[in-house]
Design an enzyme around this catalytic site. Structure first.
Site, PDB file in Angstrom:
ATOM      1  N   LYS A 178      -5.483   1.833   7.934  1.00 51.31           N
ATOM      2  CA  LYS A 178      -6.526   1.058   8.604  1.00 51.31           C
ATOM      3  C   LYS A 178      -6.061  -0.391   8.727  1.00 51.31           C
ATOM      4  O   LYS A 178      -5.307  -0.830   7.861  1.00 51.31           O
ATOM      5  CB  LYS A 178      -7.856   1.126   7.867  1.00 51.31           C
ATOM      6  CG  LYS A 178      -7.824   0.951   6.369  1.00 51.31           C
ATOM      7  CD  LYS A 178      -7.389  -0.320   5.739  1.00 51.31           C
ATOM      8  CE  LYS A 178      -8.077  -1.594   6.088  1.00 51.31           C
ATOM      9  NZ  LYS A 178      -7.630  -2.736   5.227  1.00 51.31           N
ATOM     10  N   SER A 211      11.898   1.118   7.132  1.00 53.95           N
ATOM     11  CA  SER A 211      11.432  -0.188   6.682  1.00 53.95           C
ATOM     12  C   SER A 211      12.608  -1.139   6.762  1.00 53.95           C
ATOM     13  O   SER A 211      13.721  -0.755   6.423  1.00 53.95           O
ATOM     14  CB  SER A 211      10.930  -0.069   5.233  1.00 53.95           C
ATOM     15  OG  SER A 211       9.986  -1.048   4.918  1.00 53.95           O
ATOM     16  N   ILE A 269       0.826  -1.218   0.000  1.00 57.14           N
ATOM     17  CA  ILE A 269       0.000   0.000   0.000  1.00 57.14           C
ATOM     18  C   ILE A 269       0.858   1.265   0.000  1.00 57.14           C
ATOM     19  O   ILE A 269       0.464   2.290  -0.585  1.00 57.14           O
ATOM     20  CB  ILE A 269      -1.017  -0.008   1.176  1.00 57.14           C
ATOM     21  CG1 ILE A 269      -2.153   0.966   0.897  1.00 57.14           C
ATOM     22  CG2 ILE A 269      -0.371   0.296   2.514  1.00 57.14           C
ATOM     23  CD1 ILE A 269      -2.980   0.638  -0.310  1.00 57.14           C
ATOM     24  N   ASP A 298      -9.664  -7.730   7.238  1.00 51.11           N
ATOM     25  CA  ASP A 298      -8.743  -6.686   6.766  1.00 51.11           C
ATOM     26  C   ASP A 298      -9.392  -5.902   5.620  1.00 51.11           C
ATOM     27  O   ASP A 298      -9.504  -4.684   5.712  1.00 51.11           O
ATOM     28  CB  ASP A 298      -7.383  -7.283   6.358  1.00 51.11           C
ATOM     29  CG  ASP A 298      -6.479  -6.229   5.769  1.00 51.11           C
ATOM     30  OD1 ASP A 298      -5.828  -5.502   6.552  1.00 51.11           O
ATOM     31  OD2 ASP A 298      -6.460  -6.065   4.532  1.00 51.11           O
TER      32      ASP A 298
HETATM   33  P1  NAP Z   1       2.536  -5.414   3.110  1.00 53.01           P
HETATM   34  O1  NAP Z   1       2.639  -5.401   1.622  1.00 53.01           O
HETATM   35  O2  NAP Z   1       2.814  -6.687   3.842  1.00 53.01           O
HETATM   36  O3  NAP Z   1       3.471  -4.237   3.639  1.00 53.01           O
HETATM   37  C1  NAP Z   1       3.607  -3.921   4.991  1.00 53.01           C
HETATM   38  C2  NAP Z   1       5.047  -3.505   5.252  1.00 53.01           C
HETATM   39  O4  NAP Z   1       5.176  -3.260   6.643  1.00 53.01           O
HETATM   40  C3  NAP Z   1       6.039  -4.587   4.906  1.00 53.01           C
HETATM   41  O5  NAP Z   1       6.571  -4.368   3.629  1.00 53.01           O
HETATM   42  C4  NAP Z   1       7.082  -4.514   6.009  1.00 53.01           C
HETATM   43  O6  NAP Z   1       8.204  -3.796   5.538  1.00 53.01           O
HETATM   44  C5  NAP Z   1       6.450  -3.693   7.116  1.00 53.01           C
HETATM   45  N1  NAP Z   1       6.267  -4.488   8.344  1.00 53.01           N
HETATM   46  C6  NAP Z   1       6.572  -4.071   9.607  1.00 53.01           C
HETATM   47  N2  NAP Z   1       6.275  -5.008  10.500  1.00 53.01           N
HETATM   48  C7  NAP Z   1       5.803  -6.063   9.814  1.00 53.01           C
HETATM   49  C8  NAP Z   1       5.347  -7.356  10.194  1.00 53.01           C
HETATM   50  N3  NAP Z   1       5.307  -7.726  11.484  1.00 53.01           N
HETATM   51  N4  NAP Z   1       4.909  -8.200   9.228  1.00 53.01           N
HETATM   52  C9  NAP Z   1       4.927  -7.833   7.926  1.00 53.01           C
HETATM   53  N5  NAP Z   1       5.365  -6.616   7.509  1.00 53.01           N
HETATM   54  C10 NAP Z   1       5.793  -5.741   8.448  1.00 53.01           C
HETATM   55  O7  NAP Z   1       1.078  -4.967   3.573  1.00 53.01           O
HETATM   56  P2  NAP Z   1       0.111  -3.888   2.873  1.00 53.01           P
HETATM   57  O8  NAP Z   1      -0.820  -4.564   1.945  1.00 53.01           O
HETATM   58  O9  NAP Z   1       0.890  -2.751   2.370  1.00 53.01           O
HETATM   59  O10 NAP Z   1      -0.773  -3.502   4.140  1.00 53.01           O
HETATM   60  C11 NAP Z   1      -0.292  -2.678   5.177  1.00 53.01           C
HETATM   61  C12 NAP Z   1      -1.470  -2.008   5.827  1.00 53.01           C
HETATM   62  O11 NAP Z   1      -2.158  -1.243   4.840  1.00 53.01           O
HETATM   63  C13 NAP Z   1      -2.505  -2.987   6.417  1.00 53.01           C
HETATM   64  O12 NAP Z   1      -3.011  -2.500   7.628  1.00 53.01           O
HETATM   65  C14 NAP Z   1      -3.607  -3.009   5.370  1.00 53.01           C
HETATM   66  O13 NAP Z   1      -4.878  -3.251   5.928  1.00 53.01           O
HETATM   67  C15 NAP Z   1      -3.522  -1.599   4.814  1.00 53.01           C
HETATM   68  N6  NAP Z   1      -4.046  -1.494   3.442  1.00 53.01           N
HETATM   69  C16 NAP Z   1      -3.672  -2.377   2.484  1.00 53.01           C
HETATM   70  C17 NAP Z   1      -4.235  -2.278   1.210  1.00 53.01           C
HETATM   71  C18 NAP Z   1      -3.863  -3.218   0.085  1.00 53.01           C
HETATM   72  O14 NAP Z   1      -4.537  -3.197  -0.960  1.00 53.01           O
HETATM   73  N7  NAP Z   1      -2.818  -4.011   0.192  1.00 53.01           N
HETATM   74  C19 NAP Z   1      -5.181  -1.295   0.935  1.00 53.01           C
HETATM   75  C20 NAP Z   1      -5.488  -0.374   1.925  1.00 53.01           C
HETATM   76  C21 NAP Z   1      -4.933  -0.497   3.171  1.00 53.01           C
HETATM   77  P3  NAP Z   1       9.664  -4.166   6.109  1.00 53.01           P
HETATM   78  O15 NAP Z   1       9.742  -5.670   6.142  1.00 53.01           O
HETATM   79  O16 NAP Z   1      10.579  -3.555   5.103  1.00 53.01           O
HETATM   80  O17 NAP Z   1       9.756  -3.566   7.481  1.00 53.01           O
END
Ligand code: NAP
Length: 306
Positions: A89, A36, A14, A167
Site C-alpha cells: 500500500k 533491489s 517492510i 502513508d
Molecule cells: P524503504 O525502507 O525506503 O524501502 C523501500 C525500498 O524500495 C528501498 O530499500 C529501495 O531499495 C527501493 N526503492 C525503489 N525505488 C525507490 C525510490 N525511488 N526511493 C526509495 N527507495 C526506492 O520503505 P518501506 O518502509 O519499506 O516502505 C515501502 C512501502 O511499504 C511503502 O509504500 C510503505 O507505505 C509500505 N509499508 C511500509 C511500512 C513500514 O512500517 N515501513 C509498513 C507497511 C507498508 P533499493 O534502493 O535497493 O532499490
C-alpha cells in the site's frame, strides 16, 4: 497448486520486517529472486531491477515493496512479462496509474493484488460484522506516530507522491472503508506541509459517513505514546479499535487481542487469488486521500529534517 516462484522487489524496511518472514512461512511460495538497487537477501539471487530479474530468472509472480512513486512502471513491467503482481500500500502514486494497471492485468490475464495490510489486523473483520446492523452516530480516527522512529531517513515519504502523513494514515482509511456500513465522503481538510517539502506532516479531515460526522487526525510528529485508533459511536454503544486494528473493544465486552498475522494473511490471499485467476483492487482508501488533497487548505510549517 505448484509453488509460486516469487521475486521480491525493493529490499527495504517492510520487505525485511514483514514480507521475508511471511514468504518463508508460506509453503505456497518460493522466494526465487530479489530486485533491489542496494538491498539483497542472503542465499537468494539478486538483480538490479524487475526487467533484469524477469529476463534472467523463471518467475510466476512479484511482490513490490518499493515506495509508491515508481510502482506503476515496475508493476507494468512485471505484468507485461506475464507475472502476477502484489502491491504494497498505497498501490501507486495516482488513481490513474492503478486503473491502468488493472486494465493491463486483465489484458495479460494475470492477478493484480493491491494489498491493505491493516485490513488483515485481528479486530477488523469482527468490527465490520458488529457494525453491519448498527446506526453510526460519530466516528473518530486518530493516527499519530513518530516519523523519525518508524520511517528513519525515508526522504521519499515527504517528497511529491510520497503521501507524507497519509502513508500511515491511509491504513486508517483502509480500515474505515472496510468496517463502516456506508460510504465515506471528504468534506474539508487542512494539511501542514513543512517548508521546502511537498507532502504533509499533519492533516485534519472532516468526513461524513451517511449522516454521521467522521473526524480524522493524522500526525507524524507524535513522540511518546503512539496512537493508531478508531472509535465508532453507535446506537448500541462505542466500538473501539486500537493498535492499528489489532485490539478490539465492543461495548460491555473484554478487550480482544490476537497475535499479528497481517502479512501471513496477505500472502495466503495472494496464493488464493492466483489459484482462482482473480484480482483484488479496492481504491477507496486512496480515493479519500486524493479527495483530501483536492480539498485541503495547506499551511506551511517549520522545516523538518530526519
Ligand atoms: P524503504 O525502507 O525506503 O524501502 C523501500 C525500498 O524500495 C528501498 O530499500 C529501495 O531499495 C527501493 N526503492 C525503489 N525505488 C525507490 C525510490 N525511488 N526511493 C526509495 N527507495 C526506492 O520503505 P518501506 O518502509 O519499506 O516502505 C515501502 C512501502 O511499504 C511503502 O509504500 C510503505 O507505505 C509500505 N509499508 C511500509 C511500512 C513500514 O512500517 N515501513 C509498513 C507497511 C507498508 P533499493 O534502493 O535497493 O532499490
Amino acid at each position: 497448486m505448484e509453488t509460486v516462484r516469487l521475486g521480491l522487489v525493493g529490499i527495504g524496511k517492510i520487505a525485511r520486517d514483514q514480507h521475508l518472514p511471511a514468504i518463508a512461512a508460506n509453503p505456497d511460495f518460493t522466494l526465487a529472486a530479489t530486485a533491489s538497487r542496494h538491498g539483497s537477501v542472503e542465499g537468494v539471487t539478486g538483480y538490479h531491477d524487475i526487467a533484469e530479474m524477469a529476463a534472467a530468472c523463471p518467475l510466476d509472480a512479484v511482490s513490490l515493496c518499493t515506495p509508491p512513486g515508481g510502482r506503476y512502471e515496475q508493476a507494468l513491467t512485471a505484468i507485461e512479462a506475464g507475472l502476477h503482481v502484489m502491491l504494497e500500500k498505497p498501490p501507486a502514486a495516482t488513481l490513474s496509474h492503478v486503473a491502468a494497471l488493472e486494465a493491463a492485468a486483465r489484458r495479460a490475464n494475470v492477478t493484480l493484488f493491491a494489498t491493505w495490510h491493516s485490513r488483515e489486523a485481528a479486530g477488523v473483520a469482527p468490527a465490520r460484522a458488529w457494525l453491519s446492523d448498527k446506526k453510526i452516530n460519530a466516528v473518530r480516527i486518530d493516527w499519530r506516530e513518530d516519523i523519525r522512529r518508524w520511517h528513519p531517513g525515508q526522504e521519499w515519504i515527504l517528497a511529491a507522491g510520497g503521501f507524507g502523513v497519509f502513508d500511515p494514515g491511509i491504513n486508517a482509511l483502509s480500515i474505515a472503508t472496510q468496517i463502516l456500513p456506508e460510504e465515506l465522503f471528504v468534506e474539508h481538510a487542512t494539511m501542514d506541509v513543512p517548508a521546502g517539502r511537498a507532502s504533509p506532516l499533519a492533516a485534519s479531515i472532516a468526513m461524513r459517513c451517511g449522516e454521521a460526522p467522521v473526524r480524522v487526525e493524522f500526525d507524524f510528529l507524535q513522540t511518546g505514546p503512539q496512537t493508531w485508533s478508531i472509535e465508532v459511536d453507535t446506537d448500541a454503544g462505542t466500538l473501539s479499535l486500537a493498535m492499528g486494528g489489532s485490539v478490539l473493544t465492543l461495548p460491555g465486552e473484554e478487550q480482544r487481542t490476537e497475535p499479528d498475522r497481517e502479512y501471513a494473511r496477505l500472502y495466503a490471499r495472494f496464493a488464493e487469488l492466483i489459484a482462482t485467476g482473480q484480482s483484488d483492487v479496492d481504491v477507496r482508501p486512496m480515493r479519500l486521500v486524493s479527495d483530501a488533497f483536492l480539498l485541503a487548505e495547506r499551511r506551511t510549517t517549520d522545516s523538518f529534517s530526519f
